[in-house]
Motif scaffolding. Structure first.
Motif, PDB file in Angstrom:
ATOM      1  N   CYS A   1      12.850  11.125 -10.418  1.00  0.00           N
ATOM      2  CA  CYS A   1      13.954  10.507  -9.674  1.00  0.00           C
ATOM      3  C   CYS A   1      14.618  11.485  -8.707  1.00  0.00           C
ATOM      4  O   CYS A   1      15.342  11.085  -7.812  1.00  0.00           O
TER       5      CYS A   1
ATOM      6  N   LYS B   1      15.303   4.025 -15.888  1.00  0.00           N
ATOM      7  CA  LYS B   1      15.255   3.852 -14.430  1.00  0.00           C
ATOM      8  C   LYS B   1      13.956   3.183 -13.981  1.00  0.00           C
ATOM      9  O   LYS B   1      13.093   2.868 -14.793  1.00  0.00           O
TER      10      LYS B   1
ATOM     11  N   THR C   1      18.639  13.047 -14.783  1.00  0.00           N
ATOM     12  CA  THR C   1      17.638  13.195 -13.724  1.00  0.00           C
ATOM     13  C   THR C   1      16.391  13.885 -14.266  1.00  0.00           C
ATOM     14  O   THR C   1      16.424  14.509 -15.323  1.00  0.00           O
ATOM     15  N   CYS C   2      15.302  13.720 -13.515  1.00  0.00           N
ATOM     16  CA  CYS C   2      14.046  14.384 -13.860  1.00  0.00           C
ATOM     17  C   CYS C   2      13.280  14.594 -12.554  1.00  0.00           C
ATOM     18  O   CYS C   2      13.727  14.120 -11.501  1.00  0.00           O
TER      19      CYS C   2
ATOM     20  N   CYS D   1      10.901   6.201 -13.845  1.00  0.00           N
ATOM     21  CA  CYS D   1      10.845   7.321 -14.799  1.00  0.00           C
ATOM     22  C   CYS D   1      11.582   6.904 -16.067  1.00  0.00           C
ATOM     23  O   CYS D   1      12.133   5.811 -16.146  1.00  0.00           O
TER      24      CYS D   1
ATOM     25  N   CYS E   1      14.291   8.280 -17.372  1.00  0.00           N
ATOM     26  CA  CYS E   1      15.719   8.640 -17.434  1.00  0.00           C
ATOM     27  C   CYS E   1      16.568   7.394 -17.712  1.00  0.00           C
ATOM     28  O   CYS E   1      16.216   6.293 -17.293  1.00  0.00           O
TER      29      CYS E   1
END
Ligand SMILES: [Zn+2]
Length: 495
Positions: free
Chosen positions: A42, A20, A38-39, A23, A25
């Protein structure tokens, strides 16, 4: 009062980077289990720090360069503040006053095919590109209810897998003057970006999306009228239809002496209408300010030079090459370079030693027709270049007639079987044995003595009928030239 249409487009393109925008991901979210990619970054959780994806910045510069833009030596990110359920951190990282690229253009050739009005002469429209900037995509809301729209939804589900996927926004100048031009522009732009290989440009998956700003003004006026913005157009056809509707709607309001309201409108593809979604925000509503967690990106001259040198062949150059290398007409070459997949298909046929003009004709004719009817893209076709050449070889060898070829084509398209296999299985080879054809002709003449008589009375039309009858008796397999020749011979003998 004669009115002029003014259209500007904003196109959003999801980049196909592996991770992304800010990040680590995975950006490959399509079809993934909701909320698995997700993290804290994001999801916009407090304290999470973004890091800009260099590849995405390069891809954005590449898009700009392909559109004749200049790349800014320094580019920075800004926070665009707004609340929307798919953006719960209350802001989106975008670019405000220092986009990656500025000031480019894309020429749109309006040929007879692009114009819905037959009376209009072909022309070229140069559409200015105001800017190309990079931002993060939002999460996705799924509205549960019959309409699928937020207003009538019983409840809505949120998927953050898309949140933070790098998204390029391309903003045109208000240089477009009709729905036809808008459609052609978006097709051309998609084609250019496909050639760059930086996005899959799949409109159905939402990785290539278009919003349009439309206003009308009296012809001769320099001032822009009040615009509406139309969203939710997810096909070329939808863009054209939404704009036609919107131009008519605004024309009626203005001719009735009313005022157009600045607002965002939703396109309903089923009813072919647009309806009001919300009043349109202005830039100051977003309270932009520089993103404090990201340093500005510096593009050195060497970097820009390297990106420029790495640009692949673009559709306009490819079209010129097709004309000169394969002696194709400009309109054939335009068709064959209208999408990357179409050009690739054609070049694969050339690699397999096909005849350029014949391949082009079959691609524009039967292949296009069958693809349209089946709603398939050329790259999804079971009839590959190898299949097409298998068919062309049989025609060239005189083994099958043109009429048979079309039937075999249809079956090959349907089943993915090679033409030579179909011919073998169905015993469809063309009948070129003169003595066999002679027998069939004699049969046709004796069965249709009235037509023979008419022919001898000077009615030339009768011969067409007799050819048809003989062809029917051969079950369509007789070599047409030979059949004609033998038929005429026999008729003159009988005279
Ligand atoms: Zn993440």
């Amino acid at each position: 009062m004669e009115l002029e249409t003014v259209i500007g487009l904003e196109i959003h393109v999801e980049l196909n980077t592996s991770s992304k925008m800010f990040c680590g991901c995975s950006a490959d979210f399509f079809g993934a289990e909701p909320n698995t990619l997700t993290c804290p970054v994001c999801l916009g959780l407090p304290g999470a720090l973004p890091v800009a994806n260099e590849k995405a910045l390069e891809h954005t510069a590449t898009i700009g360069l392909a559109l004749g833009c200049s790349v800014s030596p320094i580019t920075k990110f800004d926070r665009k503040n707004y609340f929307y359920p798919d953006m719960p951190k209350d802001y989106q990282i975008s670019q405000y006053d220092m986009p990656v690229c500025k000031n480019g253009y894309l020429d749109v050739e309006m040929t007879a095919q692009e114009l819905s009005s037959q009376s209009q002469e072909p022309y070229v429209r140069r559409v200015g590109i105001n800017r190309v900037h990079l931002e993060e995509d939002t999460g996705k809301l799924i509205h549960i209810g019959q309409s699928g729209r937020i207003a009538a939804a019983e409840y809505s589900l949120l998927d953050f897998n898309r949140a933070g996927v790098p998204l390029v926004e391309i903003v045109t100048e208000p240089d477009i003057r009709s729905a036809d031009e808008a459609k052609a522009f978006v097709q051309n732009l998609k084609n250019v970006i496909e050639h760059l290989g930086v996005s899959d440009c799949d409109m159905e998956k939402g990785s290539f999306r278009c919003d349009a700003n439309i206003s009308l003004r009296p012809v001769g006026s320099e001032e822009l009228g009040t615009k509406s913005e139309v969203k939710n157009m997810n096909s070329f056809r939808a863009i054209q239809r939404a704009l036609i509707y919107e131009i008519e709607r605004q024309t009626k309001i203005l001719l009735d002496g009313g005022r157009v309201i600045q607002e965002t409108r939703h396109f309903d593809a089923v009813g072919n209408t647009t309806s009001s979604l919300r009043s349109k925000e202005e830039a100051h509503d977003y309270r932009y300010f520089p993103e404090p967690d990201l340093v500005p990106k510096v593009f050195t001259e060497e970097e820009v030079r390297a990106l420029k040198a790495a640009l692949p062949e673009l559709p306009t150059d490819k079209k010129k090459r097709f004309i000169s290398d394969y002696s194709l007409s400009p309109s054939d070459a335009a068709f064959l370079t209208s999408s990357k997949a179409t050009g690739d298909y054609f070049e694969e046929c050339m690699r397999l030693k096909g005849d350029a003009k014949k391949v082009a004709n079959w691609m524009m004719g039967e292949l296009s027709m069958h693809l349209n009817a089946a709603g398939l893209k050329i790259e999804e076709s079971a009839l590959t270049p190898r299949h097409l050449l298998s068919l062309l070889k049989l025609i060239d060898a005189g083994s099958i007639s043109g009429k048979m070829a079309k039937e075999i084509f249809a079956e090959s398209f349907e089943t993915g079987k090679l033409a030579e296999v179909i011919v073998e299985e169905k015993n469809l080879t063309q009948l070129s044995d003169s003595s066999e054809i002679e027998k069939i002709v004699m049969m046709a003449l004796s069965e249709n003595s009235k037509a023979v008589e008419e022919y001898h009375q000077g009615k030339d039309r009768a011969i067409g009928f007799l050819v048809g009858q003989a062809m029917r008796l051969s079950q369509g397999r007789a070599n047409p030239a030979l059949l004609n020749e033998i038929l005429k011979e026999k008729l003159s003998e009988k005279a």
